[in-house]
Design an enzyme around this catalytic site. Structure first.
Site, mmCIF file in Angstrom:
data_model
loop_
_atom_site.group_PDB
_atom_site.id
_atom_site.type_symbol
_atom_site.label_atom_id
_atom_site.label_comp_id
_atom_site.label_asym_id
_atom_site.label_seq_id
_atom_site.Cartn_x
_atom_site.Cartn_y
_atom_site.Cartn_z
ATOM 1 N N ASP A 1 -5.913 -16.471 -58.185
ATOM 2 C CA ASP A 1 -5.609 -17.207 -57.068
ATOM 3 C C ASP A 1 -6.554 -18.453 -56.738
ATOM 4 O O ASP A 1 -7.852 -18.060 -57.124
ATOM 5 C CB ASP A 1 -5.619 -16.249 -55.837
ATOM 6 C CG ASP A 1 -4.681 -16.879 -54.730
ATOM 7 O OD1 ASP A 1 -3.926 -18.002 -54.873
ATOM 8 O OD2 ASP A 1 -4.826 -16.252 -53.570
ATOM 9 N N ASN B 1 7.067 -17.922 -56.258
ATOM 10 C CA ASN B 1 6.666 -19.164 -56.891
ATOM 11 C C ASN B 1 7.748 -20.316 -56.972
ATOM 12 O O ASN B 1 7.597 -21.487 -57.073
ATOM 13 C CB ASN B 1 5.857 -19.302 -57.942
ATOM 14 C CG ASN B 1 4.256 -18.540 -57.698
ATOM 15 O OD1 ASN B 1 3.702 -18.069 -58.825
ATOM 16 N ND2 ASN B 1 3.945 -18.673 -56.551
HETATM 17 C C1 FPP Z 1 -2.363 -19.202 -57.808
HETATM 18 O O1 FPP Z 1 -3.016 -20.195 -57.072
HETATM 19 C C2 FPP Z 1 -1.982 -19.526 -59.171
HETATM 20 C C3 FPP Z 1 -0.708 -19.591 -59.701
HETATM 21 C C4 FPP Z 1 0.658 -19.531 -58.854
HETATM 22 C C5 FPP Z 1 -0.414 -19.888 -60.902
HETATM 23 C C6 FPP Z 1 -1.612 -19.392 -61.907
HETATM 24 C C7 FPP Z 1 -1.504 -19.910 -63.402
HETATM 25 C C8 FPP Z 1 -2.583 -20.309 -63.995
HETATM 26 C C9 FPP Z 1 -3.951 -19.762 -63.827
HETATM 27 C C10 FPP Z 1 -2.350 -21.072 -65.291
HETATM 28 C C11 FPP Z 1 -1.890 -20.253 -66.320
HETATM 29 C C12 FPP Z 1 -0.380 -20.145 -66.216
HETATM 30 C C13 FPP Z 1 0.418 -19.931 -67.315
HETATM 31 C C14 FPP Z 1 2.027 -20.111 -66.738
HETATM 32 C C15 FPP Z 1 0.162 -19.474 -68.740
HETATM 33 P P1 FPP Z 1 -2.384 -21.328 -55.901
HETATM 34 O O2 FPP Z 1 -1.689 -22.377 -56.649
HETATM 35 O O3 FPP Z 1 -1.634 -20.335 -55.140
HETATM 36 O O4 FPP Z 1 -3.715 -21.798 -55.437
HETATM 37 P P2 FPP Z 1 -3.876 -22.148 -53.628
HETATM 38 O O5 FPP Z 1 -3.723 -20.769 -52.941
HETATM 39 O O6 FPP Z 1 -5.294 -22.219 -53.602
HETATM 40 O O7 FPP Z 1 -2.820 -22.869 -53.440
#
Ligand code: FPP
Length: 244
Positions: free
Chosen positions: A24, A72
């Protein structure tokens, strides 16, 4: 056997078999740097590969990464497509590394709503690596814990209707066999980055007794050293599974 990493001594006999990671904070990491959100995912993808690479020295048998949840789908299309492109990259560019290192790649989630070419690419590499049994890289993708359980219930009902099992036979072990990858053991240690104290529908059945370790670090800044700190902390806990 003991082994030292970054000055931290780990008792390798006590390490978790299965670590689940909720990656996250990609978006906030990017925002802090004045970058677009997808840059956070891009860096996050690199960190995921670094942890898998580093794990060769540690030896955790199964690593599960929460890469795309059913929730998502509510994100902007551009961001969803970017995450899909990373998943595709993992299955194509990273394929060679997986084969060379004999790492099994499992896709833990549903095929529903995903573009057909992505389904083919992901599940093909799962098929191609299925005989490897040293390490499992489990991509939790297009996944929701409640959906997994409901999908399992539907399959059980089908089997009951077709006289394949009796209701009396249904217990926790039996029901587990109806979930996505029954051969993958329960999560022993759940790591979550960015400081949030939530499960977020992640591997619900398998985290039932998981130990939880949370860091404030955003996923793109997560390091092998923190990975070791989480494992060290785990090896020092007493797991009681409800017993005294
Ligand atoms: C959460 O951070 C992260 C995700 C929804 C995606 C995680 C994906 C990766 C680390 C890349 C690798 C991915 C694949 C498909 C191989 P957020 O975007 O919710 O962060 P925030 O809460 O700060 O907005």
């Amino acid at each position: 056997m003991k082994k030292e990493f970054f000055g931290i001594e780990i008792d390798l006999d006590k390490i978790p078999q299965h670590i689940g990671i909720i990656m996250d904070g990609n978006g906030r990491w990017a925002k802090e740097k004045g970058l677009e959100r997808h840059k956070g995912h891009e860096k996050g993808y690199q960190v995921l590969k670094d942890i898998v690479e580093f794990n060769k020295e540690v030896g955790i048998k199964t690593l599960s990464f929460y890469a795309f949840s059913t929730e998502n789908w509510n994100r902007p299309e551009k961001e969803i497509n970017f995450l899909f492109s990373l998943a595709k990259k993992l299955a194509t560019e990273y394929r060679k590394t997986l084969l060379e290192n004999k790492i099994r790649l499992t896709i833990y989630g549903s095929k529903d709503r995903l573009p057909q070419d992505l389904v083919n690419t992901l599940w093909d590499i799962e098929e191609e690596t299925k005989e490897f049994n040293n390490y499992t890289l489990n991509m939790v993708f297009n996944y929701g814990g409640r959906k997994e359980i409901i999908d399992g219930v539907k399959k059980v009902i089908d089997d009951i209707k077709n006289n394949k099992i009796n209701i009396e036979e249904l217990n926790e072990e039996k029901f587990s066999s109806y979930l996505y990858h029954p051969e993958i053991p329960d999560v022993d240690l759940l790591i979550r980055t960015s400081g949030e104290l939530r499960i977020s529908n992640f591997l619900l059945w398998k985290v039932a007794y998981a130990e939880i370790w949370v860091t404030k670090t955003f996923w793109p800044d997560f390091t092998p050293k923190e990975f070791i700190e989480a494992i060290k902390n785990y090896t020092e806990r007493e797991r009681r599974f409800g017993k005294v």
